[in-house]
Design an enzyme around this catalytic site. Structure first.
Site, PDB file in Angstrom:
ATOM      1  N   HIS A  91       0.820  -1.163   0.116  1.00 52.44           N
ATOM      2  CA  HIS A  91       0.162  -0.059   0.049  1.00 52.44           C
ATOM      3  C   HIS A  91       0.716   1.364  -0.020  1.00 52.44           C
ATOM      4  O   HIS A  91       0.467   2.387   0.349  1.00 52.44           O
ATOM      5  CB  HIS A  91      -1.045  -0.058   1.330  1.00 52.44           C
ATOM      6  CG  HIS A  91      -1.987  -1.255   1.055  1.00 52.44           C
ATOM      7  ND1 HIS A  91      -2.366  -1.456  -0.023  1.00 52.44           N
ATOM      8  CD2 HIS A  91      -2.357  -1.808   2.081  1.00 52.44           C
ATOM      9  CE1 HIS A  91      -3.374  -2.526   0.379  1.00 52.44           C
ATOM     10  NE2 HIS A  91      -3.272  -2.898   1.520  1.00 52.44           N
ATOM     11  N   ILE A  98       1.126   7.204   0.160  1.00 52.45           N
ATOM     12  CA  ILE A  98       0.557   5.786   1.295  1.00 52.45           C
ATOM     13  C   ILE A  98      -0.838   5.881   1.183  1.00 52.45           C
ATOM     14  O   ILE A  98      -1.545   6.920   1.156  1.00 52.45           O
ATOM     15  CB  ILE A  98       0.621   5.985   2.742  1.00 52.45           C
ATOM     16  CG1 ILE A  98       2.140   6.423   3.061  1.00 52.45           C
ATOM     17  CG2 ILE A  98       0.425   5.014   3.492  1.00 52.45           C
ATOM     18  CD1 ILE A  98       2.560   7.206   4.298  1.00 52.45           C
ATOM     19  N   CYS A  99      -1.513   4.567   0.845  1.00 57.63           N
ATOM     20  CA  CYS A  99      -2.707   4.254   0.793  1.00 57.63           C
ATOM     21  C   CYS A  99      -3.357   4.111   2.029  1.00 57.63           C
ATOM     22  O   CYS A  99      -3.375   2.830   2.160  1.00 57.63           O
ATOM     23  CB  CYS A  99      -3.050   3.425  -0.345  1.00 57.63           C
ATOM     24  SG  CYS A  99      -4.855   3.074  -0.822  1.00 57.63           S
ATOM     25  N   LEU A 100      -3.876   4.788   2.808  1.00 53.90           N
ATOM     26  CA  LEU A 100      -4.461   4.875   4.087  1.00 53.90           C
ATOM     27  C   LEU A 100      -5.599   5.471   4.486  1.00 53.90           C
ATOM     28  O   LEU A 100      -5.409   6.856   4.300  1.00 53.90           O
ATOM     29  CB  LEU A 100      -3.058   4.816   5.134  1.00 53.90           C
ATOM     30  CG  LEU A 100      -3.697   4.665   6.492  1.00 53.90           C
ATOM     31  CD1 LEU A 100      -4.071   3.206   6.767  1.00 53.90           C
ATOM     32  CD2 LEU A 100      -2.444   5.163   7.433  1.00 53.90           C
TER      33      LEU A 100
ATOM     34  N   CYS B   6      -6.586   1.035   0.055  1.00 60.27           N
ATOM     35  CA  CYS B   6      -6.116   1.036  -1.228  1.00 60.27           C
ATOM     36  C   CYS B   6      -6.982   0.917  -2.602  1.00 60.27           C
ATOM     37  O   CYS B   6      -8.032   0.581  -2.393  1.00 60.27           O
ATOM     38  CB  CYS B   6      -4.868  -0.307  -1.456  1.00 60.27           C
ATOM     39  SG  CYS B   6      -3.507   0.718  -1.637  1.00 60.27           S
TER      40      CYS B   6
END
Lengths: 161, 134
Positions: A91, A98-100, B6
């Site tokens: 992620h 950052i995919c959060l 995501c």
């Protein structure tokens, strides 16, 4: 201004500045385990060293987070990215984004830099594989010109990693 | 509080979005954006909500109505409430006359919570909705 982010262009409001001063004092008294704030005179940008937790894929590794605060923090989320090299994680994109969810649409003003750091370390610690997101190259290419991750419309579906 | 991750798409994201401060190049990859911007400039888009999600109406960033804000219970905070602080500004609540209790019973400074509720319909602490959606 060398920053690529729209987030850090406007000076902090008085409310934001007061709140960050409080967070900084609290951090100095009680820093989250595994993190070290690299002291500068810039309240609007914090650079924080992260140590991978023992017993995880990132043990004995050190990374750097860059946290930029918007004018109206904490009503708006800070922009949080990893400085290069970003950890290999499903992620975390190679440009440090950052995919959060809590960094974007699930932000709440009750969160603090410290709580965000703990969430990021938890995300790292729960990873079972060191790899980039599947769409890394495409995403990073679209982010050239230094767009902020806050301008990405993220969607969040995976709570396993 | 569960955290999830995501997937992404490109977005005009923040409520204080400043189109003109962005590097020009970032508009190049999406024709859709140009269309949206033109419509905004011409005033054709009403009630546009940045940070919204096409796929999930619940995710659209929406504030609480003025009427609901006016009805929120104001009280003063005494030491009997413990050493409470406002989670938004991190300042103490004790001795403050203008404290607001929202329906989930969480307390905030009046100014702090109103600023949040202008653009959001959730408690900063527990995410309970402040205003029922129709």
């Amino acid at each position: 201004m060398t920053s690529s982010s729209a987030a850090s262009r406007k000076a902090l409001s008085k409310i934001a500045s007061n709140r960050l001063q409080k967070e900084l004092v609290e951090w100095q008294v009680n820093p989250p385990v595994g993190f070290k704030h690299k002291v500068t005179d810039n309240l609007q940008r914090w650079v924080i060293e992260v140590n991978g937790a023992p017993g995880t894929l990132y043990a004995n590794e050190t990374y750097q987070l860059q946290v930029d605060f918007p004018e109206h923090y904490p009503m708006e989320a800070p922009q949080v990215i990893f400085l290069p090299p970003a950890p290999l994680h499903p992620h975390i994109y190679s440009n440090g984004h950052i995919c959060l969810d809590i960094l974007y649409d699930s932000w709440s003003p009750a969160m603090t830099v410290s709580s965000v750091c703990i969430s990021i370390l938890s995300m790292l610690s729960s990873s079972t594989v060191k790899q980039r997101p599947e769409d890394n190259d495409r995403y990073v290419k679209n982010c050239r010109n230094g767009r902020s991750p806050k301008e990405t419309r993220w969607w969040f579906h995976d709570d396993k990693v | 509080m569960a955290e999830v991750y995501c997937g992404y798409d490109f977005n005009l994201n923040t409520r204080n979005f400043d189109f003109f401060s962005l590097p020009i190049g970032i508009f190049n990859f999406s024709v859709g954006w140009h269309h949206l911007l033109e419509e905004v400039e011409e005033g054709n888009v009403q009630d546009i909500s940045f940070g919204g999600y096409e796929s999930d109406a619940d995710q659209v960033m929406r504030g609480v109505s003025k009427c609901t804000i006016e009805k929120l219970e104001q009280k003063s905070c005494s030491p009997s409430n413990g050493d409470a602080s406002c989670c938004i500004c991190l300042e103490e609540l004790n001795g403050i006359k203008k404290v607001v209790e929202i329906p989930c019973s969480h307390l905030f400074h009046c100014k702090c919570i109103i600023e949040w509720l202008k653009y959001n319909n959730s408690c900063p602490l527990c995410r309970c909705k402040v205003e029922e959606e129709e």
